[in-house]
Structures are given as C-alpha cells and as structure tokens.
Design an enzyme around this catalytic site. Sequence first.
Site, short mmCIF file in Angstrom:
data_model
loop_
_atom_site.label_atom_id
_atom_site.label_comp_id
_atom_site.label_asym_id
_atom_site.label_seq_id
_atom_site.Cartn_x
_atom_site.Cartn_y
_atom_site.Cartn_z
N HIS A 1 -6.05 2.82 -6.14
CA HIS A 1 -6.72 2.97 -4.83
C HIS A 1 -8.14 3.55 -4.91
CE1 HIS A 1 -3.54 6.30 -4.89
NE2 HIS A 1 -4.63 6.78 -5.41
N CYS B 1 -7.71 -1.56 -7.85
CA CYS B 1 -7.33 -2.88 -7.34
C CYS B 1 -8.60 -3.64 -6.94
CB CYS B 1 -6.43 -2.69 -6.12
SG CYS B 1 -6.04 -4.24 -5.31
N GLU C 1 -7.42 6.87 -1.25
CA GLU C 1 -8.17 5.62 -1.08
C GLU C 1 -9.31 5.82 -0.09
OE1 GLU C 1 -5.97 2.06 0.20
OE2 GLU C 1 -7.86 1.27 0.97
N SER D 1 4.78 8.50 0.56
CA SER D 1 4.03 7.25 0.61
C SER D 1 3.73 6.86 2.05
CB SER D 1 4.83 6.15 -0.09
OG SER D 1 4.48 4.89 0.41
S1 SF4 Z 1 -2.91 -4.92 -3.09
FE1 SF4 Z 1 -3.42 -3.73 -1.27
S2 SF4 Z 1 -1.99 -2.00 -1.20
FE2 SF4 Z 1 -1.93 -2.89 -3.27
S3 SF4 Z 1 -3.37 -1.64 -4.44
FE3 SF4 Z 1 -4.47 -3.46 -3.72
S4 SF4 Z 1 -5.41 -2.82 -1.80
FE4 SF4 Z 1 -3.83 -1.30 -2.29
#
Ligand code: SF4
Length: 281
Positions: free
Chosen positions: A73, A95, A125, A216
Amino acid sequence: MKIKIAKDAGYCFGVRDAVNLAYDTAEKYGNVYMLGDIVHNERVVSDLNNAGAKIVDNLNDIPDHSPVLFRAHGTRQDIWEDAKKRNLDIIDATCPLVHEIHHEVKKLEKEGRKIIIIGDHGHDEVIAIANQAKNPLIISNKEQAKNIRKIKKAGIVSQSTQMIENVQEIISVLMKKIFDLRFVNTICFPTKRNHEQIKSMAEDNDIMIIIGSFTSANSKRLTELSKQRNDNSYQVTCADDLNLSWFRGVDSVGISAGASTPDYLIKEVEDKIKNIDKDRI
Ligand code: SF4
C-alpha cells in the site's frame, strides 16, 4: 447447506504479489525487513516472521545493506530517500494500482488543484498518498466534508479500498463547496469486484460469513456492506470463531474474505461449515 464463496474472496493480486515477494526475499537473503505489517492479518504476519520476514518500527532498526521490503500500500517519499542513503537493498512491493494513485495526485497538483483524499485518517496507504502532495486534505466521511472551506480548484482521489457509496456521499457535499472539481476514481478494480459480489451474495444467501482480521479496514467494510443487506452477517478471523447457533435453519451460506485474508483461512472456514450437522444444532 449450500455454500457459495465469492469469486474474488481473499488476497487481491497486489497483496498476493507482496506476500510472495516477502517469502522469496527471505529465502534468498535469509531474512527481510518490513516497516510494519505487510498485511493486516495476524496469521500471515506470524507465518512470515517464522520464514525470516522481520517487522521493524523504523529504518534505524535495520542493519546496513540489508533487504527492506516496501509494502503493497505504498511508502512515504522521505522513507525511500532515507533507505537509499542507508544503502539498504530496497525491494519494492508497492501495488501498481497504488503507484497509479500517486501518479494521479501529482498530475492533479500540476494542474494547480488542492488535493483531497477520500480515505481513512492514519491508514498507511492514505499517509503515503498524502505524502505525494503539499498539504492535502483527508476526508473520511460526509460530516468532515461539510466542515471544509470553499475551494476554487481541487483534485480528488480516493483510497483504493473505499466504498463507492461513501465516496459518492462525500463528493456530493464537495460539489457545493468547490468551483472547479476533478475527481479521479481510484478505488481499485479488485475492491470494486469484491464489493459488488458481497452485495448480491448478501441478498441471495441466508447467512454471510466474512473472513478477515478486525484490524483490516477492508474486511470491516465488506462486513458493513453485507450487514446493510443481511442481518445474518458475521465477521470471523478463522474457523474457530464460527458459532454453530448462527446456522440454525440455514440453507445457504455465502462466504467472502478481505484482501488480506490468505486462501488457507478461507478453506478452513469452508471445511468447518461443510461439516456442520444441521440436525444436531
Ligand atoms: S489490488 Fe487494490 S487493494 Fe490490493 S494492494 Fe492493490 S490497490 Fe490495494
């Protein structure tokens, strides 16, 4: 009892990749350091710890030249800089969809817009997104939106795991306060899919079980969405939390899980429900 598991229950691709990268790095180097939990799930964190992935509070606790994994995040820019200065071996597990949010924030700021982030205060995040702009505003609900002053030009993004309903409510308040507003919908597609699935499953099943840690935010949101549509919705962290009395008179069970819930926990819950003998409850 019929059991249906949401198609996208559990790990999103961003979390799955980050967890795999942590295991691979720990295996390759013997250990790897992370600033805080890689996912909000106690079982995953403990399994990773046994594999050599260590959690530290800050970079001072990491020996020079050691591998440090930056979590899915996102990570503040000053921490990136500091890690480079300390010659740490940075493994970037951010990500790509979170990188995309950072990119959008920078673009909106270049257009001369005040940055507004719809998200949870204090969430890692959101902290990393906020760090991409100068003095951004963070708004988590419509009451906070009502309290901001009028703004001439603003750019809005959201935390990737927000509920669209909350974002819509906030934007409808902000529209009355901002003259030139541009909103980029940065709720990620795994979140959108997971939220849509739980909404229809909650209506179609007698009971809903949502698996995820109570730390979470993502799992709690799923539970909230389910509860709004089905009173018989329960969040559990593992199979041991299931209460047999919930299943009295139940014919259909829907199961979903937050983005930080590993597959084996989903399987454990499914197996336990399969073995419930309704006649003996
Ligand atoms: S797919 Fe969505 S929830 Fe999963 S790490 Fe990436 S941004 Fe976060």
